[in-house]
Design a protein around this motif. Sequence first.
Motif, PDB file in Angstrom:
ATOM      1  N   PHE A 248       0.833  -1.207   0.000  1.00  0.00           N
ATOM      2  CA  PHE A 248       0.000   0.000   0.000  1.00  0.00           C
ATOM      3  C   PHE A 248       0.866   1.255   0.000  1.00  0.00           C
ATOM      4  N   ILE A 249       1.934   1.241   0.794  1.00  0.00           N
ATOM      5  CA  ILE A 249       2.843   2.393   0.831  1.00  0.00           C
ATOM      6  C   ILE A 249       3.550   2.547  -0.504  1.00  0.00           C
ATOM      7  N   LEU A 250       4.070   1.445  -1.044  1.00  0.00           N
ATOM      8  CA  LEU A 250       4.812   1.506  -2.312  1.00  0.00           C
ATOM      9  C   LEU A 250       3.940   1.976  -3.475  1.00  0.00           C
ATOM     10  N   PHE A 251       2.702   1.495  -3.524  1.00  0.00           N
ATOM     11  CA  PHE A 251       1.836   1.823  -4.656  1.00  0.00           C
ATOM     12  C   PHE A 251       1.074   3.140  -4.487  1.00  0.00           C
ATOM     13  N   PHE A 252       0.696   3.486  -3.270  1.00  0.00           N
ATOM     14  CA  PHE A 252      -0.269   4.575  -3.096  1.00  0.00           C
ATOM     15  C   PHE A 252       0.236   5.817  -2.382  1.00  0.00           C
ATOM     16  N   LEU A 253       1.422   5.801  -1.787  1.00  0.00           N
ATOM     17  CA  LEU A 253       1.887   6.966  -1.033  1.00  0.00           C
ATOM     18  C   LEU A 253       2.055   8.197  -1.923  1.00  0.00           C
ATOM     19  N   LYS A 254       2.819   8.051  -2.996  1.00  0.00           N
ATOM     20  CA  LYS A 254       3.040   9.203  -3.874  1.00  0.00           C
ATOM     21  C   LYS A 254       1.751   9.675  -4.560  1.00  0.00           C
ATOM     22  N   PRO A 255       0.929   8.773  -5.107  1.00  0.00           N
ATOM     23  CA  PRO A 255      -0.326   9.242  -5.705  1.00  0.00           C
ATOM     24  C   PRO A 255      -1.248   9.925  -4.685  1.00  0.00           C
ATOM     25  N   PHE A 256      -1.238   9.447  -3.448  1.00  0.00           N
ATOM     26  CA  PHE A 256      -2.034  10.068  -2.388  1.00  0.00           C
ATOM     27  C   PHE A 256      -1.618  11.520  -2.197  1.00  0.00           C
ATOM     28  N   PHE A 257      -0.315  11.753  -2.064  1.00  0.00           N
ATOM     29  CA  PHE A 257       0.161  13.116  -1.866  1.00  0.00           C
ATOM     30  C   PHE A 257      -0.041  13.976  -3.111  1.00  0.00           C
ATOM     31  N   MET A 258       0.112  13.388  -4.285  1.00  0.00           N
ATOM     32  CA  MET A 258      -0.077  14.161  -5.514  1.00  0.00           C
ATOM     33  C   MET A 258      -1.512  14.673  -5.640  1.00  0.00           C
ATOM     34  N   ARG A 259      -2.471  13.844  -5.254  1.00  0.00           N
ATOM     35  CA  ARG A 259      -3.882  14.251  -5.347  1.00  0.00           C
ATOM     36  C   ARG A 259      -4.257  15.301  -4.309  1.00  0.00           C
ATOM     37  N   LEU A 260      -3.600  15.280  -3.179  1.00  0.00           N
ATOM     38  CA  LEU A 260      -3.995  16.169  -2.085  1.00  0.00           C
ATOM     39  C   LEU A 260      -3.023  17.323  -1.840  1.00  0.00           C
ATOM     40  N   ARG A 261      -2.118  17.558  -2.780  1.00  0.00           N
ATOM     41  CA  ARG A 261      -1.144  18.642  -2.618  1.00  0.00           C
ATOM     42  C   ARG A 261      -1.785  20.026  -2.531  1.00  0.00           C
ATOM     43  N   SER A 262      -2.959  20.157  -3.057  1.00  0.00           N
ATOM     44  CA  SER A 262      -3.612  21.471  -3.020  1.00  0.00           C
ATOM     45  C   SER A 262      -4.025  21.867  -1.602  1.00  0.00           C
ATOM     46  N   ILE A 263      -4.089  20.900  -0.692  1.00  0.00           N
ATOM     47  CA  ILE A 263      -4.427  21.189   0.698  1.00  0.00           C
ATOM     48  C   ILE A 263      -3.133  21.540   1.434  1.00  0.00           C
ATOM     49  N   SER A 264      -3.076  22.733   1.962  1.00  0.00           N
ATOM     50  CA  SER A 264      -1.863  23.257   2.574  1.00  0.00           C
ATOM     51  C   SER A 264      -1.301  22.336   3.663  1.00  0.00           C
ATOM     52  N   MET A 265      -2.162  21.850   4.525  1.00  0.00           N
ATOM     53  CA  MET A 265      -1.702  21.007   5.628  1.00  0.00           C
ATOM     54  C   MET A 265      -1.101  19.697   5.105  1.00  0.00           C
ATOM     55  N   ILE A 266      -1.688  19.128   4.070  1.00  0.00           N
ATOM     56  CA  ILE A 266      -1.172  17.891   3.471  1.00  0.00           C
ATOM     57  C   ILE A 266       0.177  18.167   2.818  1.00  0.00           C
ATOM     58  N   ARG A 267       0.296  19.286   2.124  1.00  0.00           N
ATOM     59  CA  ARG A 267       1.545  19.653   1.457  1.00  0.00           C
ATOM     60  C   ARG A 267       2.669  19.824   2.488  1.00  0.00           C
ATOM     61  N   LYS A 268       2.371  20.459   3.624  1.00  0.00           N
ATOM     62  CA  LYS A 268       3.367  20.640   4.683  1.00  0.00           C
ATOM     63  C   LYS A 268       3.760  19.298   5.291  1.00  0.00           C
ATOM     64  N   PHE A 269       2.771  18.438   5.505  1.00  0.00           N
ATOM     65  CA  PHE A 269       3.057  17.114   6.053  1.00  0.00           C
ATOM     66  C   PHE A 269       3.923  16.311   5.092  1.00  0.00           C
ATOM     67  N   GLU A 270       3.625  16.397   3.797  1.00  0.00           N
ATOM     68  CA  GLU A 270       4.414  15.682   2.797  1.00  0.00           C
ATOM     69  C   GLU A 270       5.867  16.158   2.820  1.00  0.00           C
ATOM     70  N   LYS A 271       6.075  17.464   2.874  1.00  0.00           N
ATOM     71  CA  LYS A 271       7.439  18.003   2.908  1.00  0.00           C
ATOM     72  C   LYS A 271       8.177  17.522   4.146  1.00  0.00           C
ATOM     73  N   TRP A 272       7.492  17.548   5.291  1.00  0.00           N
ATOM     74  CA  TRP A 272       8.097  17.080   6.535  1.00  0.00           C
ATOM     75  C   TRP A 272       8.461  15.602   6.428  1.00  0.00           C
ATOM     76  N   LEU A 273       7.540  14.808   5.885  1.00  0.00           N
ATOM     77  CA  LEU A 273       7.743  13.370   5.764  1.00  0.00           C
ATOM     78  C   LEU A 273       8.895  13.056   4.815  1.00  0.00           C
TER      79      LEU A 273
END
Length: 155
Positions: free
Chosen positions: A55-80
């Motif tokens: 699930f992490i290998l297949f869906f982590l990047k697509p998950f973040f790509m779809r939700l990058r427009s949400i500021s909190m998700i974008r910040k969490f992605e950068k931190w992660l």
Amino acid sequence: MSLVDFLSRELKVFLLATLPVIELRGAIPYGIAMGMNPIHAAFLCVAGSMIPVPFILFFLKPFFMRLRSISMIRKFEKWLIKRTERKAKNIKKYSILGLVFFVAIPLPSTGVWTGAMAAAFLNLPIKYAFFAIFLGNIIAALLLTVLSHLAILNI
């Protein structure tokens, strides 16, 4: 009585191994301390800890790509990404072999969750990353099983 009281010890150990941070590093000693056969506990923990990997290998990047427009998700992605890259310098340097050793070292934040995130963020081929994580997880399980069993025997 809680729901957890109704679960068998095998299921408790298996489910504990699926959790981030705990993974098999916490589940193997827990299973052995509960009186399980060390090899049985190790097999359950390897299986349980591998559940989130695809699930992490297949869906982590697509998950973040779809939700990058949400500021909190974008910040969490950068931190992660920063956190994962800091932890995974050897994966970047040694690729798949580095991933095996990264997952195999039974220290906090070096397990399958962080290894799978690093593989996803570093764009490692999924089939090789999965195999490397599985191999590293088996090595970690062997080390932890031996150490936990020795601790129970007070050696």
